[in-house]
Scaffold this motif. Structure first.
Motif, PDB file in Angstrom:
ATOM      1  N   GLU B 125       0.834  -1.195   0.000  1.00 34.46           N
ATOM      2  CA  GLU B 125       0.000   0.000   0.000  1.00 34.46           C
ATOM      3  C   GLU B 125       0.879   1.259   0.000  1.00 34.46           C
ATOM      4  O   GLU B 125       0.565   2.249  -0.666  1.00 34.46           O
ATOM      5  CB  GLU B 125      -0.881  -0.003   1.244  1.00 34.46           C
ATOM      6  N   GLU B 128       2.024   1.869  -3.447  1.00 32.78           N
ATOM      7  CA  GLU B 128       0.959   2.505  -4.245  1.00 32.78           C
ATOM      8  C   GLU B 128       0.856   3.983  -3.930  1.00 32.78           C
ATOM      9  O   GLU B 128       0.732   4.820  -4.826  1.00 32.78           O
ATOM     10  CB  GLU B 128      -0.389   1.826  -3.950  1.00 32.78           C
ATOM     11  N   LYS B 129       0.897   4.275  -2.642  1.00 31.17           N
ATOM     12  CA  LYS B 129       0.775   5.662  -2.221  1.00 31.17           C
ATOM     13  C   LYS B 129       1.924   6.496  -2.783  1.00 31.17           C
ATOM     14  O   LYS B 129       1.732   7.649  -3.200  1.00 31.17           O
ATOM     15  CB  LYS B 129       0.760   5.742  -0.695  1.00 31.17           C
ATOM     16  N   LEU B 155      -6.429  13.139  -6.305  1.00 31.89           N
ATOM     17  CA  LEU B 155      -7.525  12.284  -6.756  1.00 31.89           C
ATOM     18  C   LEU B 155      -7.299  11.827  -8.184  1.00 31.89           C
ATOM     19  O   LEU B 155      -7.546  10.663  -8.533  1.00 31.89           O
ATOM     20  CB  LEU B 155      -8.857  13.026  -6.640  1.00 31.89           C
ATOM     21  N   TYR B 158      -4.681   9.172  -8.315  1.00 28.28           N
ATOM     22  CA  TYR B 158      -5.278   7.941  -7.802  1.00 28.28           C
ATOM     23  C   TYR B 158      -6.147   7.274  -8.862  1.00 28.28           C
ATOM     24  O   TYR B 158      -6.035   6.068  -9.117  1.00 28.28           O
ATOM     25  CB  TYR B 158      -6.106   8.278  -6.558  1.00 28.28           C
ATOM     26  N   MET B 159      -6.970   8.075  -9.519  1.00 32.28           N
ATOM     27  CA  MET B 159      -7.840   7.519 -10.554  1.00 32.28           C
ATOM     28  C   MET B 159      -7.035   6.973 -11.719  1.00 32.28           C
ATOM     29  O   MET B 159      -7.358   5.935 -12.288  1.00 32.28           O
ATOM     30  CB  MET B 159      -8.818   8.595 -11.043  1.00 32.28           C
ATOM     31  N   LYS B 162      -5.637   3.642 -10.762  1.00 32.85           N
ATOM     32  CA  LYS B 162      -6.710   2.650 -10.720  1.00 32.85           C
ATOM     33  C   LYS B 162      -7.135   2.239 -12.122  1.00 32.85           C
ATOM     34  O   LYS B 162      -7.392   1.072 -12.404  1.00 32.85           O
ATOM     35  CB  LYS B 162      -7.911   3.219  -9.953  1.00 32.85           C
TER      36      LYS B 162
END
Lengths: 198, 198
Positions: B125, B128-129, B155, B158-159, B162
């Motif tokens: 994690e 990822e961060k 955001l 992050y998107m 993803k």
DNA sequence: AAACTGACCAAAATAACAAAATGGTCAATT
DNA sequence: AATTGACCATTTTGTTATTTTGGTCAGTTT
């Protein structure tokens, strides 16, 4: 006449399905035993096996029911007068919300998280696939109507669901929780508008 | 002079870190024992604890190293002459690829999947961060330069991650595997262009 | 005879317990 | 002052006994 009649004798199949639904949503897949279902249904265990070959099939029947419910919710949400984007967002929101409140879906999610029951995972995967299929249908329609750009309906529906879930995922620490308005606004932004300057 | 000198005596700290790195990437977090690390490092177990308070801290040091490597790869990939979209896609692709080949990352992923070791999950994690933070920085720069629409850098990063991961995820049955070209094309489509007709 | 049942069974899950391994400490050593 | 490994409380693992479970089917009921 077959369908209309039938009243007196108890409908064993329905008893079994109802009992199974209650049990799966209360105890999860693993926590549900066939003895338990039989007792709840007030039916001999053997009777269950006259309708369903095994526990998995019984579970699939229940999951099919959940999927049917979700489809119903989605259909009720659709409004032909609204643009595709609005319908899509409404459907995703209502279906996700319904799913998040549905005892069976909640229980199965928790079961997957806590003990990783494979059948529970399969079941939830089937739900996701059903949602994607449903969305894909409408993506195709919107694409054919020229309401959105042409694209692969399946892949697009998949991406839409993933994006929506990424925005609503609150369990993770990757981004702070968003309000409902922020979610919808962000979804429209990332899904329909895109980052490119124009 | 402190930094330049030092040669004769063995650098215990480095021995420990090297041994730990080898052990974590070979046996995972749970499979690595402090005795094992001490033996590999040719060091008394107590020595490890003069540098790191516990196993977790030692692990964090190793993960920090992995993140540093990834940042290095990303920096090498960046090309100031290229448009933001190209740089982004190149970075995501190279970093994901590097990560997918890195023994430590692979081992930890497998460990999370198979036995759900919480520390391994935390570690991944954090990676990822870090990626999101790195991307967010460049999103902000591109946004300030007016190369892309203004947006929340965090955001958006992050998107983007993803979306990229959703496209590359091959383990799931939700969509068929895509070729590298399809992935890049789809990413550009969904991330930059959007579905709206224009 | 068709529908239904629950005692029964092999296989799997769980509990109970013994044995081994692990993270971390610290008095002794270098 | 830096380093070490025997040591210890706690977990984890291995083992075996016990219980539970999914599924069957001979027999009962309708």
């Amino acid at each position: 006449m077959e369908i209309i009649a039938e009243k007196k004798q108890p409908d064993r199949r329905r008893q079994v399905v109802d009992a199974a639904a209650r049990s799966f949503e209360t105890f999860g897949y693993k926590g549900t035993t066939m003895d338990q279902v039989a007792k709840l249904a007030q039916v001999g265990k053997g009777t269950i096996y006259t309708f369903y070959a095994n526990k998995e099939e019984l579970f699939e029947e229940i999951m099919t029911g959940l999927i049917r419910e979700l489809k119903q919710v989605a259909d009720e949400t659709l409004d032909a007068k609204l643009p595709f984007a609005d319908n899509l967002m409404n459907v995703l929101h209502r279906v996700s919300d319904y799913r998040a409140r549905h005892a069976l879906a909640v229980k199965l999610s928790q079961e997957v998280r806590d003990i990783g029951t494979p059948m529970a995972k399969d079941g939830l995967e089937k739900v996701e696939k059903a949602i994607i299929g449903y969305v894909a249908l409408h993506v195709k329609a919107a694409s054919d109507k020229g309401e959105i750009r042409s694209c692969s309906p399946e892949l697009t529906a998949y991406m839409m669901l993933k994006m929506y879930l990424a925005l609503t995922a609150d369990g993770n620490h990757l981004h702070e929780a968003l309000s409902k308005e922020q979610i919808l606004e962000s979804f429209r932004f990332y899904c329909f508008e895109g980052l490119a300057n124009r």
